[in-house]
Design a protein around this motif. Structure first.
Motif, mmCIF file in Angstrom:
data_model
loop_
_atom_site.group_PDB
_atom_site.id
_atom_site.type_symbol
_atom_site.label_atom_id
_atom_site.label_comp_id
_atom_site.label_asym_id
_atom_site.label_seq_id
_atom_site.Cartn_x
_atom_site.Cartn_y
_atom_site.Cartn_z
ATOM 1 N N ILE A 83 68.328 12.821 40.586
ATOM 2 C CA ILE A 83 68.802 14.167 40.253
ATOM 3 C C ILE A 83 69.313 14.869 41.507
ATOM 4 C CG2 ILE A 83 68.098 16.441 39.421
ATOM 5 C CD1 ILE A 83 66.179 14.984 37.498
ATOM 6 N N GLN A 84 68.596 14.719 42.601
ATOM 7 C CA GLN A 84 69.026 15.330 43.869
ATOM 8 C C GLN A 84 70.355 14.731 44.336
ATOM 9 O OE1 GLN A 84 67.700 17.907 45.209
ATOM 10 N NE2 GLN A 84 68.666 17.982 47.199
ATOM 11 N N LEU A 85 70.495 13.415 44.230
ATOM 12 C CA LEU A 85 71.744 12.754 44.620
ATOM 13 C C LEU A 85 72.901 13.232 43.751
ATOM 14 C CD1 LEU A 85 73.278 10.645 46.286
ATOM 15 C CD2 LEU A 85 72.569 8.936 44.616
ATOM 16 N N ASN A 86 72.662 13.375 42.462
ATOM 17 C CA ASN A 86 73.695 13.848 41.545
ATOM 18 C C ASN A 86 74.148 15.255 41.918
ATOM 19 O OD1 ASN A 86 74.486 14.971 38.579
ATOM 20 N ND2 ASN A 86 74.828 12.772 38.778
ATOM 21 N N GLU A 87 73.199 16.100 42.294
ATOM 22 C CA GLU A 87 73.531 17.466 42.710
ATOM 23 C C GLU A 87 74.370 17.455 43.988
ATOM 24 O OE1 GLU A 87 73.475 21.630 42.356
ATOM 25 O OE2 GLU A 87 72.783 20.129 40.924
ATOM 26 N N LYS A 88 73.990 16.621 44.952
ATOM 27 C CA LYS A 88 74.735 16.534 46.220
ATOM 28 C C LYS A 88 76.146 15.986 45.984
ATOM 29 C CE LYS A 88 71.457 17.792 49.088
ATOM 30 N NZ LYS A 88 71.496 18.787 50.099
ATOM 31 N N GLU A 89 76.287 15.010 45.074
ATOM 32 C CA GLU A 89 77.618 14.469 44.767
ATOM 33 C C GLU A 89 78.504 15.531 44.138
ATOM 34 O OE1 GLU A 89 76.479 9.760 44.145
ATOM 35 O OE2 GLU A 89 76.718 11.037 42.393
ATOM 36 N N ALA A 90 77.928 16.404 43.336
ATOM 37 C CA ALA A 90 78.703 17.491 42.741
ATOM 38 C C ALA A 90 79.160 18.492 43.802
ATOM 39 C CB ALA A 90 77.879 18.199 41.678
ATOM 40 N N LEU A 91 78.396 18.582 44.888
ATOM 41 C CA LEU A 91 78.742 19.502 45.969
ATOM 42 C C LEU A 91 79.649 18.881 47.019
ATOM 43 C CD1 LEU A 91 75.250 21.184 46.444
ATOM 44 C CD2 LEU A 91 77.264 22.123 45.282
ATOM 45 N N GLY A 92 80.058 17.602 46.810
ATOM 46 C CA GLY A 92 81.025 17.004 47.712
ATOM 47 C C GLY A 92 80.611 15.719 48.400
ATOM 48 N N ARG A 93 79.383 15.271 48.253
ATOM 49 C CA ARG A 93 78.963 14.014 48.862
ATOM 50 C C ARG A 93 79.758 12.879 48.221
ATOM 51 N NH1 ARG A 93 73.722 11.736 50.870
ATOM 52 N NH2 ARG A 93 73.946 9.510 50.565
#
Length: 115
Positions: A85-95
Motif C-alpha cells: 500500500i505504501q509503495l502504491n501511494e509513492k508510485e502515485a506521487l511520482g516514484r
C-alpha cells in the motif's frame, strides 16, 4: 471513513486512494462488521464521485469491478500488505514503477519507502 469505521467497530490502519482504485488495510473482530463497513464506504465514494447528493444519478457506473478483499494472517503477510500500500501511494506521487516491485527491494529500499 472515520465515521463509518467507528460505527462498525473497524480499525482503518492504512489507506491509499488513487485515481482508479483504493487500498484499505482494516482490522476488525467480526466479518459482518468489515463487510458492512466496505459496503457503506463504497457507496459513499460512489455518491461523492457521481455527485448524487445534489442531482439524480444519470446511469454512469463508478466501479468497473467488484471489490477484491483478502484476509491477512501472520505478521509477514501483514508487513507485505502494508509495504504494498505504501509503495502504491509513492508510485502515485511520482516514484517510477518497477515490474519486480516489492520482491526486488532491499532492506534499505524498504526503509526509504517509509521515509
Amino acid at each position: 471513513m472515520k465515521k463509518y469505521a467507528a460505527k462498525f467497530y473497524v480499525g482503518v490502519e492504512q489507506f491509499s486512494i488513487q485515481r482508479d482504485h483504493v487500498h484499505i488495510l482494516l482490522r476488525g473482530s467480526r466479518r459482518s462488521q468489515i463487510q458492512s463497513f466496505l459496503r457503506v464506504v463504497a457507496g459513499q465514494f460512489a455518491q461523492t464521485l457521481t455527485d448524487t447528493f445534489t442531482k439524480p444519478k444519470d446511469g454512469v457506473s463508478v466501479w468497473l469491478h467488484r471489490p477484491f478483499t483478502r484476509v491477512v494472517k501472520g505478521y509477514r503477510a501483514y508487513q507485505t500488505v502494508r509495504n504494498y500500500i505504501q509503495l502504491n501511494e509513492k508510485e502515485a506521487l511520482g516514484r517510477p514503477y518497477s515490474k519486480t516491485r516489492l520482491r526486488g527491494m532491499t532492506e534499505e529500499q524498504l526503509r526509504e519507502l517509509w521515509a
